[in-house]
Scaffold this motif. Sequence first.
Motif, PDB file in Angstrom:
ATOM      1  N   ILE A  57       3.225  29.497  19.258  1.00  0.00           N
ATOM      2  CA  ILE A  57       2.591  30.238  18.169  1.00  0.00           C
ATOM      3  C   ILE A  57       1.759  31.396  18.717  1.00  0.00           C
ATOM      4  O   ILE A  57       1.299  31.372  19.869  1.00  0.00           O
ATOM      5  N   ASP A  58       1.554  32.396  17.889  1.00  0.00           N
ATOM      6  CA  ASP A  58       0.758  33.575  18.241  1.00  0.00           C
ATOM      7  C   ASP A  58      -0.529  33.547  17.417  1.00  0.00           C
ATOM      8  O   ASP A  58      -0.552  34.007  16.271  1.00  0.00           O
ATOM      9  N   PRO A  59      -1.617  32.978  17.961  1.00  0.00           N
ATOM     10  CA  PRO A  59      -2.852  32.834  17.172  1.00  0.00           C
ATOM     11  C   PRO A  59      -3.376  34.150  16.608  1.00  0.00           C
ATOM     12  O   PRO A  59      -3.848  34.192  15.467  1.00  0.00           O
ATOM     13  N   ALA A  60      -3.282  35.231  17.380  1.00  0.00           N
ATOM     14  CA  ALA A  60      -3.808  36.512  16.905  1.00  0.00           C
ATOM     15  C   ALA A  60      -3.034  37.007  15.691  1.00  0.00           C
ATOM     16  O   ALA A  60      -3.627  37.500  14.718  1.00  0.00           O
ATOM     17  N   ALA A  61      -1.711  36.870  15.722  1.00  0.00           N
ATOM     18  CA  ALA A  61      -0.892  37.324  14.597  1.00  0.00           C
ATOM     19  C   ALA A  61      -1.140  36.453  13.366  1.00  0.00           C
ATOM     20  O   ALA A  61      -1.237  36.957  12.234  1.00  0.00           O
ATOM     21  N   PRO A 118     -13.654  34.234  19.932  1.00  0.00           N
ATOM     22  CA  PRO A 118     -12.227  34.531  20.041  1.00  0.00           C
ATOM     23  C   PRO A 118     -11.409  33.626  19.125  1.00  0.00           C
ATOM     24  O   PRO A 118     -11.838  32.529  18.757  1.00  0.00           O
ATOM     25  N   THR A 119     -10.230  34.111  18.754  1.00  0.00           N
ATOM     26  CA  THR A 119      -9.305  33.299  17.981  1.00  0.00           C
ATOM     27  C   THR A 119      -8.673  32.265  18.911  1.00  0.00           C
ATOM     28  O   THR A 119      -8.151  32.617  19.977  1.00  0.00           O
ATOM     29  N   THR A 120      -8.745  30.996  18.525  1.00  0.00           N
ATOM     30  CA  THR A 120      -8.213  29.934  19.380  1.00  0.00           C
ATOM     31  C   THR A 120      -7.420  28.937  18.545  1.00  0.00           C
ATOM     32  O   THR A 120      -7.672  28.753  17.354  1.00  0.00           O
TER      33      THR A 120
END
Length: 636
Positions: free
Chosen positions: A28-32, A106-108
Motif C-alpha cells: 500500500i501507498d500510505p501517502a496516496a 508523518p503518515t504511517t
Amino acid sequence: MPDRARIAVKDLVATFPNVPRFDGEDDIDPAAISKEAIAKFGNTLAREDWEVFSSLFVGESWFKDWLTLTWDKRTISGSQEIVEAWRDLYPSRRPRCFEPTANWMPTTYKRSSDELAYLTTCFTFSTEAPDCRCVGTLYLVPICDERGEVEWKIWQLVTMIIELEGSPFREPQNRLQEHASSGTNEDDGIERGRPDYHGLPPPNLSLDALVVGAGTGGLNSLIMLESAGVKSLAVETTPSIGDKWGKIRYAPLILQNPKFQMQLAQSPVPHEFPQYMPAKDFQRYHHLTVEKLRLPTYPGVSVEKTHFDKQKQRWLVQLSDEVNKGQTVSIECRNLVLCTSYYINDLRPAIPKLRDEKLFGGNISHTSSYRSPDPYNDKHVVVVGIGASGHDVASDIVRKGAPRSLTMVQRSPMCIMDWEAMESLYFPTFDGTMPIHAADMVGATPLAVKKVNFAKMAISILEARRERCDELEHKGNYMINRTPCFVTCLVEKRAGGYYPDQTRAFDLVLAGKIKIARGDAKAYTPDGLLIHHEGREENLKADAVIYATAYEAENIPESYAQTGFMDPESASMLIDVGKFGIDKEGEHPGYYTDSGHPHVFFGGASPNLARMMGRIVAAQVIADVRGVAPKRYRRE
C-alpha cells in the motif's frame, strides 16, 4: 449549574474494528491513501452531502474535538452521532481548506495485531466564526468487501485548534524582539522575569486574564496568553515560583515522566537537565523559563476575594501580599484562569483515623511532609501504602539513613513493574523523535480507546515479564495486579494504583532491606500498627508510621463560597472539578473548557497535559476578549 453525571471507568467501552490481513497489504501507498481520504473528506463536506459523509466512517467510530467545531472538548462516538454533530455545526463554523500536512506527524501505516491495522495521517483546516487555524488526525482502517476490494474508512477523527486568525501564538523570541524594536512598554509597571520577586502588582490594574497559581499549569496558560498578546499575569501563594515542587512535595521526589514530556510551552528543557528531573531541578527549570520568557509572575501573592460585576462583565479582585503581611491591592480582570491544587491538594493529606491512636507513642506523618531520613535513624518504620511516594520515601530512608527496620504495608493488589517496562509502555511518543506538538496530538485520542490500548499493552508487557512478577510476588511478598487498567488508576485513583520502579526500590525489597506486609491498617498498638489480612492480624513493630496515602478531595464551589474566594452566586455556577471523574464521553467535566461560568477557566491538573491545555484555555480567553466566542455545542 447542574453538574454532569460521572461514570465508572469500567463503563467506558470501546469496540475496535476487525481488520484482518488482506492481499496487497505490504504494497500500500500510505501517502496516496492519505491524500485521497483527506480530499474526499473535505469535498464531501463542501457539498454538504451527509449521506456520503456518513459512508466515510465505520459504524463504531470516534470524533474527539478540542475546540475546533464544538468550542469545547468533546468525544462523540458512533457514525450517526458524528454525522449529526458535523451537520449541525457546519453552517456556523464552515470548516474548509483541508490539506495534508507532515509538519505535525508523518503518515504511517501500522499493524498492531492480526485483528487491527490502521493508517494515521494529519491535515490542517480552517473554521469561521471565529476564524481559526486547526489541525486534525484521521485514523483510517482498511475494510474489505466480499470481492476483496479495500475501502479506507475513518475509525477515529481527532481535531484541535492551533490558534485564532489575527491572534497567533508567537514564539518568544519574536514577541520579545517586537517589543524591543518598537520601543513599546510591555510592562505597564508589571514585573517580569523575576521568579523570586516579592511585592504586589500595580493598583487598579485592568487585565484580560488573571492566572491564579503559577505552577506547571499556570505557567503554561500564562505563556500562551502572553504569546498571543493577551494582557495577563499570574499570582502564586508560595514565596518562589515552583515551590510546590522544590519545597512542599516530599524531598526525594523524581518526576516519572521524561523531561521532553514535562517541558513547558515554548521552553524546551535545557540539555544539561537529567532525563527524569528531581523536584528541585524541575523548580529550577520553572525559574529559568520565567526569566527567559520574561513572564509576569508574582510569587508570595494570594487572591483574597473575587466578585463578578455583571454590569461591567469583569472580576473585581483583591490580592494580598503573603510576604509583607497586611498589604493588599485591588485589580480588575475579564477572565480568571484557575490553576490551583484542585486535582491533588498537597495541603490536604489524607491520614486515616485508626482506633487507639492515643496508645501509640511514636510519630505519625504523611509522605508529603517528608524531608530527611535523619528523624528515622535507629527506629522501626512502617510506611502505609506502596505507591510512588511510599517507595520513594522508603528507599530514601534505607539508602541514606539507618533505620532498625522498614516495612511497607500493601492493602490490595497493584500493578508494579520495572521502570524499563513502564518506559516501553507509556513514553515512546515522548522520546524526542517527534516535535512536542505532534506528540501531544498523538496523546489526544478518545479516552475509551486509550483504555483498551493501554490495557492490552500492559498485559502483554507483564506477561513477557512473568518471571520477574513471580519473583516480586513470591520473594518480595507483593500482591500484583497482572491485568491493570491504567485509565482507572489515573481517573479513579488520581494516578495511584500502579508503581513503576524508578528508584530501584525492588532491589532493596528483594535484598530484605525493605519488607512488604500484606494487610489493611486497622488500629494502633502501644508499640506499633495492627494490620488485618485474610482473617489474620499482625502487629507491626513501629516507632514511626508514615502514610503514603492520597489527598482529601474538596468541593470546589462550596469551598470558594465559604472562604470568600469567590462571591457565592458565581461559585454556585461552577462545575465541581474537585469531584474528579469522567462523564459518559470520557471527558473530565469542568476542566479546561466549560467551567459553568463564562469567565472562569480551570487549567492545570495533570502536569504532563498542562502544555496542551494551556493552548486550549488561552484560545478561549482570546476569543472572549475579542468578542468572537461561539456557543458551545449542545449536550443531551
